[in-house]
Each structure stands twice: as C-alpha cells, then as structure tokens.
Design an enzyme around this catalytic site. Sequence first.
Site: not given
Length: 406
Positions: A74, A155, A205-206, A330
């Site tokens: 981000t 994604n 990284g994750h 939802c």
Amino acid sequence: MSDKVVYMDNNATTRVAPEVLEVMLPYFSDLYGNPSSMHTFGGQVEIAISEAREKIANLIGASSDEIIFTSCGTESDSTAIFSALQAYPEKRHIVTTRVEHPAVKNLCENIDKITGHKHKVTSLPVDREGMLDLQRYEESLTDDTAIVSVMWANNETGVVFPVAEMAAIAKSRGILFHTDAVQAVGKIPIDLNVTSSVDFLSISGHKLHASKGIGVLYVRRGTPYAPFLIGGHQEHGRRGGTENVASIVGLGKACELAGERMEEENTRVKALRDKLEKGLLDSISHSMLNGHKTERIPNTTSVSFESVEGEAILLHLDRFGICASSGSACTSGSLEPSHVLRAMGVPFTAAHGSIRFSLSVYNVEEEVDYILEKLPSIIQNLRDLSPFWKGNHSGAVGSSQCKCSC
Ligand SMILES: *Cc1c(COP(=O)(O)O)cnc(C)c1O
C-alpha cells in the site's frame, strides 16, 4: 473447526517460508545494530540489507539502486502515485482501472480530498473476462495525464494485464507508468530490463512468503521521484525511517526462493489449480469461472456458484478447515459483490456466490481432493435451503431479488 488446515487463501497472505524465518531470526537477537551507524556492529547489518536488495533486484531484472524499501504494498502504491503528481504539478489526470486493489482505487477516488487539488481520474472498464480494451486505454491518455497506474495481476481473479504493452504506450506519450505487481512478483517471470517502460512497480513481502509489514517500490533510474515519508537519509533520502532489517533480509531470501520455485509454481501449482477448477465446474451445476481462462497467474481461481451466498460457503468450508475468500462483502454490512466482479458484469446472483481459491507451493494434491470431496455437497445443501434457487430451478415462485440473509 477441524484440526486440519487447508490454506488456499494465498492472495490474502502467505505463510513465512521456514527458510525466510531462519535468516530473519538473528536480526531480532544478536544483530540489532542500526544500519546507519558508523561502527562495524551496525555496518554488518547494512551489508545484509545490500545483499537482500541485490536478491530482490535479481528477481525482477532491476538494479539494486532501483529498489526502495517501504512498509507494505500500500505504501509503495501511494508513493508512486504521489511522486508522479508532485513531479508534474501542472498535470491533473490519472489513468487507472476499475479493478485495482483498494490501495490504488481508494487513493485515486479520494485524490482531490487528499491533495486539495482537482484531478480527473479515468478508471478503465474491463470486459466479461476481466480484460482491458487497449484502444480505449490509448485514447484515454492526454497531455494532462501525469501517471498511469494499472495492476499487473488481479488479486481476486488472477487476470494478468498486458503491462509491458501498456507501459510502452504510456512511455511513447511521455507519461509515467506504475504497476501494482504485488500478485505477479514471484508467480510469473518479470524482467524490467525487457519490460523497459515501467517506471514504478510495487511489491509486498507477505504475498510471497516473507513477513507482513515490508514492501518494495521499484523506481527506474532517472524517473522523477519525490519521497512519501520524509525523514532521515535512509534509502538515499528516498524513504525516511529506520530500516525494518529482519523483514528486509527475509524478503531477500523470499525473492531468491521465488526465483527458484517459479518453475514449480507454473507447473505443479498450476496443475493443482486447474484440477481444482475443473473439478468444481464439472461437479457443480450452475457454476462458472470468473476471469480469463489463460491470461492468469498460475495459483488463482475464482468460481461463482449461482444462487448461494459466498459468505455461507466460506463458513461451511471453515468447518472443514478450508481457508478461501469470497467475492462478496456481506460481513461489511453491504450486499454489494466485489467491485472487481461488478466491473466484469458478473450477474448479481453469481457474483454473490463467488469463491476465490489461491494456492501456493505449500499445497498438495490431497488438499485439492479434499475440497472436491466437501464443496459440492456444501453447495447442494445451501441451494436446498435457498428460496431463490427453488424459485429459479424447481418451478416455485421466484424473484430477481437477492434473498440472502446477511
Ligand atoms: C495485498 C495487495 C496489496 C496491499 O499490500 P499490503 O502489503 O498488504 O499493503 C496491494 N495490491 C495488491 C494487488 C494486493 O494483492
């Protein structure tokens, strides 16, 4: 919940590879020096950072001086976009797509509020398969365009955009090009020596078996750049803040492993994904694939099941220890399916029942078989309870309204 965990939510986050954890550990204990210090104790940490930078650069065909460490994908996305707007303060147009990750989407949607300046944002539509119209893209570029920001791989669906071609078009018009490559790096080969028109590229990284809280922004040499975090002289003044040493070292190792495992990702993992996808589509009626069948990263499949609720499917899968994601929201109190599926024009009743499975090199065939054994009856049971399904598929009175209970 069952004891067994079948983790197929790798586009949300990945496990830290054991090899990665191992190289990180010393930087939480003995090697705690500050890489900026003059003494040898800190200096050895600086050397480890340089080595990691080199490994990351190698994976994407960059030079190590083009790698800037950030705190996450981000931050990398924000840095690239703000940098371009600062480099060209007279230009007030951004081109992006309707299917970007919120890191880009929400920034672009709120850019006027954040900067206090009026901007025009063009969000390119996608077709039913999640693909862009390149002619429409080209026509959207103007002399006022400061930056194009287009993700490399989506994604939610895994759809891969023709980033090299799009970047070349931007370059020919003198426009900066950023790509959020968080889902592409480590899954498909990337060589920025060849894809030479990309100016900025984001990594997290994750998403590739390193730890959370580390990202990279690639900035091509010579690209106008303004730091987002202003502070010390770290990263040659391009990103202030003491380095997240352990995570940087871990990301270096993760990139090295990703390079070694790229082949496996595109053969064994892809075959597992394809087996899962075909098995689900064949055994469950009124199901369909979301996104282009071939222009896709090898680990992702998004499948919609007509007239069932994605959230309900996830809860049932969870009872068997199966981790996946849904394309509806939802839980957030909204009945709206994901912006990605909406942009693709997936019918409401199908978008609502979409499930994303995202695999990794840690998945094995038994796990695919396990899902193929459990999911069809979960869908059948939910459909048996659904007034909407009965209305549409067994002759009872139906309506076009969603009848989900969330
Ligand atoms: C996860 C993700 C991000 C955000 O990365 P963080 O490191 O979690 O901030 C950005 N873009 C895409 C495509 C992602 O999948």
